[in-house]
Scaffold this motif. Structure first.
Motif, PDB file in Angstrom:
ATOM      1  N   GLN A 125      36.696  39.128  18.483  1.00  0.00           N
ATOM      2  CA  GLN A 125      36.830  37.763  17.975  1.00  0.00           C
ATOM      3  C   GLN A 125      35.821  37.477  16.862  1.00  0.00           C
ATOM      4  OE1 GLN A 125      36.688  34.541  20.829  1.00  0.00           O
ATOM      5  NE2 GLN A 125      36.287  33.041  19.209  1.00  0.00           N
ATOM      6  N   PHE A 126      34.578  37.880  17.075  1.00  0.00           N
ATOM      7  CA  PHE A 126      33.558  37.611  16.048  1.00  0.00           C
ATOM      8  C   PHE A 126      33.812  38.455  14.781  1.00  0.00           C
ATOM      9  CE2 PHE A 126      31.336  35.544  19.494  1.00  0.00           C
ATOM     10  CZ  PHE A 126      30.613  34.553  18.839  1.00  0.00           C
ATOM     11  N   ILE A 127      34.299  39.677  14.969  1.00  0.00           N
ATOM     12  CA  ILE A 127      34.648  40.488  13.790  1.00  0.00           C
ATOM     13  C   ILE A 127      35.802  39.840  13.034  1.00  0.00           C
ATOM     14  CG2 ILE A 127      35.666  42.679  13.063  1.00  0.00           C
ATOM     15  CD1 ILE A 127      33.965  44.072  15.157  1.00  0.00           C
ATOM     16  N   TYR A 128      36.798  39.313  13.781  1.00  0.00           N
ATOM     17  CA  TYR A 128      37.907  38.612  13.129  1.00  0.00           C
ATOM     18  C   TYR A 128      37.408  37.428  12.311  1.00  0.00           C
ATOM     19  CZ  TYR A 128      41.650  41.137  15.549  1.00  0.00           C
ATOM     20  OH  TYR A 128      42.522  42.086  15.991  1.00  0.00           O
ATOM     21  N   GLU A 129      36.486  36.684  12.887  1.00  0.00           N
ATOM     22  CA  GLU A 129      35.960  35.520  12.158  1.00  0.00           C
ATOM     23  C   GLU A 129      35.287  35.947  10.850  1.00  0.00           C
ATOM     24  OE1 GLU A 129      33.483  33.055  14.606  1.00  0.00           O
ATOM     25  OE2 GLU A 129      34.911  33.075  16.281  1.00  0.00           O
ATOM     26  N   SER A 130      34.520  37.022  10.917  1.00  0.00           N
ATOM     27  CA  SER A 130      33.858  37.536   9.716  1.00  0.00           C
ATOM     28  C   SER A 130      34.879  38.035   8.698  1.00  0.00           C
ATOM     29  CB  SER A 130      32.897  38.669  10.113  1.00  0.00           C
ATOM     30  OG  SER A 130      32.284  39.217   8.962  1.00  0.00           O
ATOM     31  N   LEU A 131      35.902  38.752   9.186  1.00  0.00           N
ATOM     32  CA  LEU A 131      36.937  39.270   8.283  1.00  0.00           C
ATOM     33  C   LEU A 131      37.763  38.150   7.664  1.00  0.00           C
ATOM     34  CD1 LEU A 131      38.245  42.425  10.205  1.00  0.00           C
ATOM     35  CD2 LEU A 131      36.951  42.374   8.075  1.00  0.00           C
ATOM     36  N   ILE A 132      38.063  37.131   8.414  1.00  0.00           N
ATOM     37  CA  ILE A 132      38.841  36.006   7.876  1.00  0.00           C
ATOM     38  C   ILE A 132      38.092  35.345   6.733  1.00  0.00           C
ATOM     39  CG2 ILE A 132      39.693  33.680   8.390  1.00  0.00           C
ATOM     40  CD1 ILE A 132      40.373  34.760  11.230  1.00  0.00           C
ATOM     41  N   LEU A 133      36.778  35.121   6.933  1.00  0.00           N
ATOM     42  CA  LEU A 133      35.972  34.491   5.883  1.00  0.00           C
ATOM     43  C   LEU A 133      35.917  35.366   4.628  1.00  0.00           C
ATOM     44  CD1 LEU A 133      32.970  33.145   8.002  1.00  0.00           C
ATOM     45  CD2 LEU A 133      34.755  31.782   6.907  1.00  0.00           C
ATOM     46  N   SER A 134      35.639  36.655   4.833  1.00  0.00           N
ATOM     47  CA  SER A 134      35.466  37.544   3.679  1.00  0.00           C
ATOM     48  C   SER A 134      36.794  37.804   2.974  1.00  0.00           C
ATOM     49  CB  SER A 134      34.827  38.866   4.102  1.00  0.00           C
ATOM     50  OG  SER A 134      35.621  39.526   5.070  1.00  0.00           O
ATOM     51  N   PHE A 135      37.868  37.984   3.741  1.00  0.00           N
ATOM     52  CA  PHE A 135      39.169  38.247   3.125  1.00  0.00           C
ATOM     53  C   PHE A 135      39.683  37.024   2.379  1.00  0.00           C
ATOM     54  CE2 PHE A 135      43.799  38.463   3.002  1.00  0.00           C
ATOM     55  CZ  PHE A 135      43.992  39.729   2.476  1.00  0.00           C
ATOM     56  N   THR A 136      39.486  35.843   2.972  1.00  0.00           N
ATOM     57  CA  THR A 136      39.905  34.608   2.282  1.00  0.00           C
ATOM     58  C   THR A 136      39.139  34.452   0.975  1.00  0.00           C
ATOM     59  OG1 THR A 136      40.391  33.541   4.401  1.00  0.00           O
ATOM     60  CG2 THR A 136      40.118  32.116   2.481  1.00  0.00           C
ATOM     61  N   GLY A 137      37.815  34.662   1.035  1.00  0.00           N
ATOM     62  CA  GLY A 137      37.020  34.591  -0.187  1.00  0.00           C
ATOM     63  C   GLY A 137      37.447  35.627  -1.209  1.00  0.00           C
ATOM     64  N   GLY A 138      37.772  36.843  -0.720  1.00  0.00           N
ATOM     65  CA  GLY A 138      38.213  37.902  -1.625  1.00  0.00           C
ATOM     66  C   GLY A 138      39.540  37.591  -2.279  1.00  0.00           C
ATOM     67  N   ALA A 139      40.503  37.081  -1.498  1.00  0.00           N
ATOM     68  CA  ALA A 139      41.828  36.775  -2.038  1.00  0.00           C
ATOM     69  C   ALA A 139      41.761  35.652  -3.077  1.00  0.00           C
ATOM     70  CB  ALA A 139      42.777  36.392  -0.906  1.00  0.00           C
ATOM     71  N   VAL A 140      41.052  34.574  -2.731  1.00  0.00           N
ATOM     72  CA  VAL A 140      40.916  33.452  -3.662  1.00  0.00           C
ATOM     73  C   VAL A 140      40.128  33.891  -4.905  1.00  0.00           C
ATOM     74  CG1 VAL A 140      39.989  31.127  -3.989  1.00  0.00           C
ATOM     75  CG2 VAL A 140      41.086  31.735  -1.825  1.00  0.00           C
ATOM     76  N   GLY A 141      39.062  34.658  -4.689  1.00  0.00           N
ATOM     77  CA  GLY A 141      38.250  35.127  -5.810  1.00  0.00           C
ATOM     78  C   GLY A 141      39.022  36.048  -6.739  1.00  0.00           C
ATOM     79  N   ALA A 142      39.849  36.941  -6.160  1.00  0.00           N
ATOM     80  CA  ALA A 142      40.647  37.852  -6.987  1.00  0.00           C
ATOM     81  C   ALA A 142      41.644  37.067  -7.837  1.00  0.00           C
ATOM     82  CB  ALA A 142      41.374  38.853  -6.103  1.00  0.00           C
ATOM     83  N   PHE A 143      42.277  36.063  -7.230  1.00  0.00           N
ATOM     84  CA  PHE A 143      43.246  35.241  -7.972  1.00  0.00           C
ATOM     85  C   PHE A 143      42.554  34.488  -9.110  1.00  0.00           C
ATOM     86  CE2 PHE A 143      45.302  31.099  -8.614  1.00  0.00           C
ATOM     87  CZ  PHE A 143      46.577  31.520  -8.987  1.00  0.00           C
ATOM     88  N   ILE A 144      41.418  33.848  -8.783  1.00  0.00           N
ATOM     89  CA  ILE A 144      40.679  33.102  -9.810  1.00  0.00           C
ATOM     90  C   ILE A 144      40.182  34.047 -10.900  1.00  0.00           C
ATOM     91  CG2 ILE A 144      38.576  31.761 -10.260  1.00  0.00           C
ATOM     92  CD1 ILE A 144      38.963  30.457  -7.535  1.00  0.00           C
ATOM     93  N   GLY A 145      39.681  35.221 -10.497  1.00  0.00           N
ATOM     94  CA  GLY A 145      39.176  36.181 -11.480  1.00  0.00           C
ATOM     95  C   GLY A 145      40.240  36.633 -12.452  1.00  0.00           C
ATOM     96  N   LEU A 146      41.447  36.918 -11.946  1.00  0.00           N
ATOM     97  CA  LEU A 146      42.541  37.345 -12.827  1.00  0.00           C
ATOM     98  C   LEU A 146      42.950  36.228 -13.774  1.00  0.00           C
ATOM     99  CD1 LEU A 146      44.780  39.408 -10.378  1.00  0.00           C
ATOM    100  CD2 LEU A 146      43.384  40.271 -12.248  1.00  0.00           C
ATOM    101  N   LYS A 147      43.061  35.009 -13.239  1.00  0.00           N
ATOM    102  CA  LYS A 147      43.452  33.879 -14.081  1.00  0.00           C
ATOM    103  C   LYS A 147      42.377  33.556 -15.103  1.00  0.00           C
ATOM    104  CE  LYS A 147      47.533  32.965 -12.602  1.00  0.00           C
ATOM    105  NZ  LYS A 147      48.688  33.160 -13.524  1.00  0.00           N
ATOM    106  N   LEU A 148      41.112  33.602 -14.661  1.00  0.00           N
ATOM    107  CA  LEU A 148      39.997  33.336 -15.581  1.00  0.00           C
ATOM    108  C   LEU A 148      39.983  34.369 -16.705  1.00  0.00           C
ATOM    109  CD1 LEU A 148      37.413  31.694 -16.179  1.00  0.00           C
ATOM    110  CD2 LEU A 148      36.157  33.355 -14.790  1.00  0.00           C
ATOM    111  N   GLY A 149      40.155  35.638 -16.336  1.00  0.00           N
ATOM    112  CA  GLY A 149      40.179  36.680 -17.352  1.00  0.00           C
ATOM    113  C   GLY A 149      41.344  36.520 -18.301  1.00  0.00           C
ATOM    114  N   GLU A 150      42.506  36.197 -17.744  1.00  0.00           N
ATOM    115  CA  GLU A 150      43.697  36.062 -18.578  1.00  0.00           C
ATOM    116  C   GLU A 150      43.558  34.909 -19.565  1.00  0.00           C
ATOM    117  OE1 GLU A 150      48.537  35.662 -17.965  1.00  0.00           O
ATOM    118  OE2 GLU A 150      47.214  35.843 -16.247  1.00  0.00           O
ATOM    119  N   MET A 151      43.010  33.782 -19.091  1.00  0.00           N
ATOM    120  CA  MET A 151      42.907  32.604 -19.962  1.00  0.00           C
ATOM    121  C   MET A 151      41.741  32.714 -20.927  1.00  0.00           C
ATOM    122  SD  MET A 151      43.862  29.359 -17.503  1.00  0.00           S
ATOM    123  CE  MET A 151      42.536  29.684 -16.350  1.00  0.00           C
ATOM    124  N   ALA A 152      40.550  33.036 -20.393  1.00  0.00           N
ATOM    125  CA  ALA A 152      39.345  33.016 -21.224  1.00  0.00           C
ATOM    126  C   ALA A 152      39.269  34.195 -22.173  1.00  0.00           C
ATOM    127  CB  ALA A 152      38.108  32.979 -20.332  1.00  0.00           C
TER     128      ALA A 152
END
Length: 407
Positions: A330-357
């Protein structure tokens, strides 16, 4: 069913502390977005370089006096080499059966003027007419240079697309006269748009006959670079060997002496640029990785606090039959959920930021990259797993009796 139940409990625990979870995700998002943007930019730059260099023509190679001088002493040594001149062209044409086209090119820079519009220090390329056949360059309007232009040293100009847009956007430029330095030139054609590289506009050039360049810019020996196209990509190496034999003979180099000229191919240029920028690319990617690791340390600290705050809850669950692996997962899941969510959102923002800027500001083509996505999601998930293990193991090892008595 146990797995689904543990996932639900993990989400419920994170939602109960949603402000804390949000701040952890934000930290991970920033690091992953930086990594994704930089990786996308690096891949975009490499693609742009590859396309730009391949515009020379894949079966084309250049013979130059300098090549890749790696230091000042090397450059000074090559300065004393004999100059390459246009007189070598007929010798190469005779001695190289695998050469399809043999041309020459010289360079200068000058101010341009048309009416009240001006451009400063534009690249002036003096070329033999067959140089066009060695390159992946299309004519958008009018025509390219001809042998008659070269033989008669005519003041005619073939414009890069940027020069056309600056002086004649929307107007037919053919026959118009522009000033190149102090000389007037008649526009005979315009090149198709090439794009940019490293923020440098590759369409900002003017091509004129090589004989005209040498007439206007008199230099000792009239040095040139030789632009040679082989009959095919497969025969390019044979053509280079034949040209080497011709040049060594013409320049009277003794057997055993090194060549006093350099042969350069588009892929060799790309390899050279990759070599000198490799350390820079590694550094650029490594810096945001540190922020992701810091984010992982933050996750571990927060999870440790969470274990402490939920000690009684862990004791109750263990007394009701929960096993160590259930608590740990359960605690590993909680850690993975936080890191994966941050990674997914960050990857999306990074691609869009790179594409636009980057696409807008530096004219770098940035497209969704599997490597960028894999690095962003993979590293963030791995960091979450690594830094989540210790708090999870600590929670799983709690004695239920001690945990129940914790205040």
């Amino acid at each position: 069913m146990v797995l689904i139940s543990l996932i639900k409990e993990s989400f419920a625990a994170l939602w109960a502390n949603r402000l804390r979870s949000f701040l952890i995700v934000v930290g991970m998002v920033m690091g992953v977005a930086s990594v994704t943007t930089i990786v996308s930019a690096v891949e975009g730059l490499q693609a742009d370089m590859r396309n730009a260099l391949m515009s020379l023509g894949p079966k084309t190679f250049m013979v130059t006096r300098f090549g890749f001088a790696m230091n000042w002493a090397d450059y000074l040594e090559r300065m004393h080499r004999k100059k390459l001149t246009r007189s070598l062209i007929p010798l190469i044409e005779e001695g190289c059966p695998d050469c399809e086209e043999v041309g020459a090119e010289g360079y200068a820079s000058a101010h341009l003027k048309y009416g009240s519009a001006k451009m400063r220090w534009v690249e002036i390329d003096g070329q033999t007419p067959n140089v066009l056949a060695t390159r992946d360059l299309d004519v958008a309007m009018g025509r390219y240079l001809s042998w008659e232009d070269d033989n008669r040293r005519r003041n005619v100009a073939f414009l890069g697309h940027r020069v056309y847009e600056r002086f004649f956007d929307g107007i037919d430029p053919i026959g118009k006269r522009i000033k190149v330095g102090n000389e007037e030139f008649t526009v005979i054609g315009v090149a198709e748009k090439l794009g940019g590289l490293f923020g440098q506009d590759m369409d900002e050039f003017v091509s004129i006959p090589l004989s005209t360049l040498q007439k206007l810019y008199r230099r000792p020996g009239n040095p040139v670079n030789l632009i040679i196209s082989a009959v095919s990509l497969e025969r390019r190496q044979q053509a280079m060997d034949q040209v080497r034999v011709v040049l060594r003979s013409a320049r009277q180099l003794p057997y055993g002496d090194e060549d006093d000229f350099e042969m350069v191919t588009p892929d060799a240029i790309l390899s050279f640029i990759d070599d000198i920028t490799r350390a820079f690319r590694v550094l650029m990617i490594s810096l945001p990785l540190l922020s992701i690791i810091v984010g992982g340390i933050v996750i571990m600290n927060i999870m440790m606090i969470s274990v402490t705050e939920r000690t009684r809850e862990i004791g109750i669950r263990k007394s009701l039959g929960a096993r160590k692996r259930h608590i740990m997962v359960q605690f590993i899941y909680e850690s993975l959920i936080l890191s994966f969510t941050g990674g997914a959102v960050g990857a999306f923002i990074g691609l869009k930021l790179g594409e636009m800027a980057l696409s807008s500001w530096m004219d770098i083509h940035v497209a969704p990259s599997f490597l960028a996505l894999a690095l962003g999601l993979g590293i963030s998930t791995a960091v979450g797993l690594f830094f989540g293990i210790y708090p999870a193991v600590k929670a799983a090892r709690l004695d239920p009796i001690i945990a129940l008595s914790y205040e």
